[in-house]
Every structure is written in C-alpha cells, then in structure tokens.
Design a protein around this motif. Structure first.
Motif, PDB file in Angstrom:
ATOM      1  N   HIS A 191       0.832  -1.187   0.000  1.00  0.00           N
ATOM      2  CA  HIS A 191       0.000   0.000   0.000  1.00  0.00           C
ATOM      3  C   HIS A 191       0.874   1.248   0.000  1.00  0.00           C
ATOM      4  N   PRO A 192       0.648   2.161  -0.948  1.00  0.00           N
ATOM      5  CA  PRO A 192       1.494   3.357  -1.047  1.00  0.00           C
ATOM      6  C   PRO A 192       1.603   4.139   0.253  1.00  0.00           C
TER       7      PRO A 192
ATOM      8  N   ASN B 143      -0.085   2.103 -11.302  1.00  0.00           N
ATOM      9  CA  ASN B 143      -0.645   3.313 -10.724  1.00  0.00           C
ATOM     10  C   ASN B 143      -0.164   3.528  -9.288  1.00  0.00           C
ATOM     11  N   ARG B 144       0.080   2.453  -8.564  1.00  0.00           N
ATOM     12  CA  ARG B 144       0.576   2.577  -7.190  1.00  0.00           C
ATOM     13  C   ARG B 144       1.924   3.268  -7.148  1.00  0.00           C
ATOM     14  N   HIS B 145       2.733   3.058  -8.167  1.00  0.00           N
ATOM     15  CA  HIS B 145       4.075   3.641  -8.164  1.00  0.00           C
ATOM     16  C   HIS B 145       4.010   5.159  -8.169  1.00  0.00           C
TER      17      HIS B 145
ATOM     18  N   ARG C  55      10.751  -1.330  -3.353  1.00  0.00           N
ATOM     19  CA  ARG C  55       9.459  -2.005  -3.495  1.00  0.00           C
ATOM     20  C   ARG C  55       8.926  -1.835  -4.917  1.00  0.00           C
ATOM     21  N   ILE C  56       9.028  -0.615  -5.442  1.00  0.00           N
ATOM     22  CA  ILE C  56       8.571  -0.353  -6.803  1.00  0.00           C
ATOM     23  C   ILE C  56       9.413  -1.136  -7.812  1.00  0.00           C
TER      24      ILE C  56
END
Length: 332
Positions: A33-34, A108-110, A199-200
């Motif tokens: 989770h961002p 999109n989370r990145h 993580r990304i």
C-alpha cells in the motif's frame, strides 16, 4: 517464404502462455500500500491552507536525486499513454484483458507512492512538478513513433505488428525502469525513499518477466517476425520519459552520476534479455531472420563503442568538477 502471422493470430496462439504467466505473476506479486511508504509526520500545510509554500531550502535531496525522482515520477504519471498502447495491441478478453487491468493497477501505485513522498517531504517544488505533469501527460507517449519514423525499421509494414513491438518494448522498458528506480533510491540517501523505490523496483521486475516470457513465446512461434520487432525496438529505443520537461538536463545528470547511463542500458538491460532469449545462438531463423540478426549485432557493436566514448567523456567531466571543488576548498 514464411507467412507473417496477423496480430489476431498471434494473440490467439499466445493466449495460453499469457494465461499461465498471469497466474504466475499473481502467485508472486506482493500486496502493498502506497501510504505505508510515506513519512506522513514530515508533512504540513501549504499556503492555501494557512501554511507555507515550498522553498528550495526545505529539500533534503541532492540535485541529482531530485532530478531522478522527478524523472521517475513523471514517467510513472504517463500511465494513460502506456495503458492505451497495450490495450490497443493486446486484447480486452480473457487472460490478455486480465493482465492489462492488473498491470495498470499495479503501475498506478508507483506514481501515487512517489508523488506522496515528494510532496510530504517537500523534496521538490510541487508547483513545478504539477506543471510538468500537465505538459507530459498532455503530450502522451508513443513507443512506436521512432520505429515508424526510422528509415532502418526491419518491418516494412508496421500496420499489423503492434503486439510484437509493444511486448518487445515493454520488456526492455520495465527492466530499464527497475534499474533507474533502484539506483535513484540509493542516491536519495534516505532510507524511506530507498525502501519505497526498492518495493517499486520489485514490481517492475515482475512486470518485465511477464513481458519477457511473452516475447520468448513469440520468438518460438514466429522467429523471424518477432526478431524484426525486437531489432526495431533495440535500435530505436527511448525511455518512456523522453520529451518531458527538462528531459535532456535530467537525463544527463542521471547518466553522469550512474543512475541510468548507456553502459547500464547495454550491460544491465539489453544484453541480459537478448541472452535469455538466446537470440544469437538459436537456429530457427530463416535467411530473413539471419539478416535481421546481423543488423542487430552491428547495432550492438556500435552501442559498445558509444558506451566507451561516453565513459571517457564522463570521467573527464567528473575529474574537472573534482578539481574545481578542490580549488574552491583550498582558498582561504
């Protein structure tokens, strides 16, 4: 003469491979989770809500780290262009549609995580960042533009080769982005940023594996046709951030300081993928494919020479800068 498969034929033949690789990806992808990667306690209001607006002194990142973070974020921000390209060249049905949706959601989370980190920590000017986002997303990005405009494209008729070019491009692009994110995390000298970008980078690596496996299957199915697309992409490759505001300046800084340079592109991105596909040792190409493979080999040799020249120029420039710093430091 071997007939080229149409885009529809390629998609139908490769869908079982896509399905197995979607399952593989889902079994390996980690949920994250961002908001867990952003130091929220470092944040405060800007002037519109009674606080203070951004000032350069507030940033704890070096000039190089700021340039790399902005470049990485603006690259991620252009997700609508990337989604459009793979959606048009894949399919909305079955495993293909599942992958397009899942990949888009993960990517999109990145952008969410990087943007929240930069704004909360006041690492970059949020007004300049938003202006650059508007310009970059409005312009969009087309990975095939350079191929279409090249007079050296291997494929004469590009109308029905979008899938092969797209899957080849994203294979190299995902790996290149992974390298850039990982090295950016290191130069930030902030454990929070380093953890977030690691993580990304892990996501980008899984995405690369999916596309690399699809391209490998395409090479087995239509060797000459797939190699032509791969060669077009390698010989005309541009990072997806090309054309964004300050692209050249930031790219030079990143290359100069080892975040992403020509040597890394060749040794850490292009060659590992080509070796994985066994491009230079396989024996299933026709004379047509062999000619394309020779073209690819000649380009790679030129790229090696370009790497050597770039490294010589960079070393001289860094040495000059070091001498200037020493001279300034020695003055009373």
């Amino acid at each position: 003469m071997v007939r080229n498969l149409t885009q529809l034929e390629l998609l139908l033949e490769l869908e079982p491979v896509a399905e197995s690789n979607v399952h593989r990806h889902l079994s390996m992808a980690k949920t994250w989770h961002p908001h867990d990667y952003v130091p929220w306690d470092a944040g405060r209001n800007f002037a519109a809500l009674g606080g203070t607006d951004w000032d350069p002194a507030q940033s704890r990142l070096s000039e190089v780290a700021r340039a790399a973070m902005v470049t990485n974020l603006l690259t991620e921000d252009n997700l609508p262009s990337y989604h459009r390209e793979i959606a048009e060249n894949f399919s909305s049905d079955g495993a293909w549609g599942t992958w397009v949706g899942r990949w888009t959601a993960e990517e999109n989370r990145h952008g969410i995580a990087i943007r929240d980190y930069l704004v909360v920590t006041r690492a970059v000017d949020p007004v300049a960042l938003e202006r650059a986002r508007m310009v970059h997303m409005t312009n969009g990005y087309d990975a095939m533009k350079l191929v279409r405009e090249s007079d050296k494209a291997s494929v004469v008729d590009l109308a029905d080769s979008g899938f092969l070019h797209s899957v080849a491009y994203v294979t190299f692009q995902e790996l290149a982005t992974r390298v850039s994110h990982r090295n950016t995390g290191k130069v930030c000298e902030d454990p929070v940023a380093d953890r977030m970008l690691a993580r990304i980078s892990a996501d980008e690596n899984l995405h690369m594996i999916f596309y690399r496996n699809m391209c490998a299957a395409a090479l087995d199915l239509a060797p000459d046709q797939a190699l032509e697309a791969i060669t077009d992409i390698v010989c005309n490759f541009q990072m997806p951030g090309a054309g964004m505001p300050d692209w050249r300046r930031n790219g030079v800084l990143m290359a100069k300081h080892g975040i992403y340079d020509l040597r890394q592109h060749l040794d850490d991105v292009v060659m590992p993928v080509l070796r994985k596909w066994n491009v230079f040792d396989r024996n299933d190409f026709t004379a047509r494919g062999d000619r394309v493979r020779n073209t690819l080999g000649e380009f790679l040799e030129k790229l090696r020479n370009d790497c050597a020249r770039f490294e010589e120029q960079r070393d001289r420039a860094l040495a000059r800068e070091a001498r200037k710093r020493d001279l300034v430091g020695s003055r009373p």
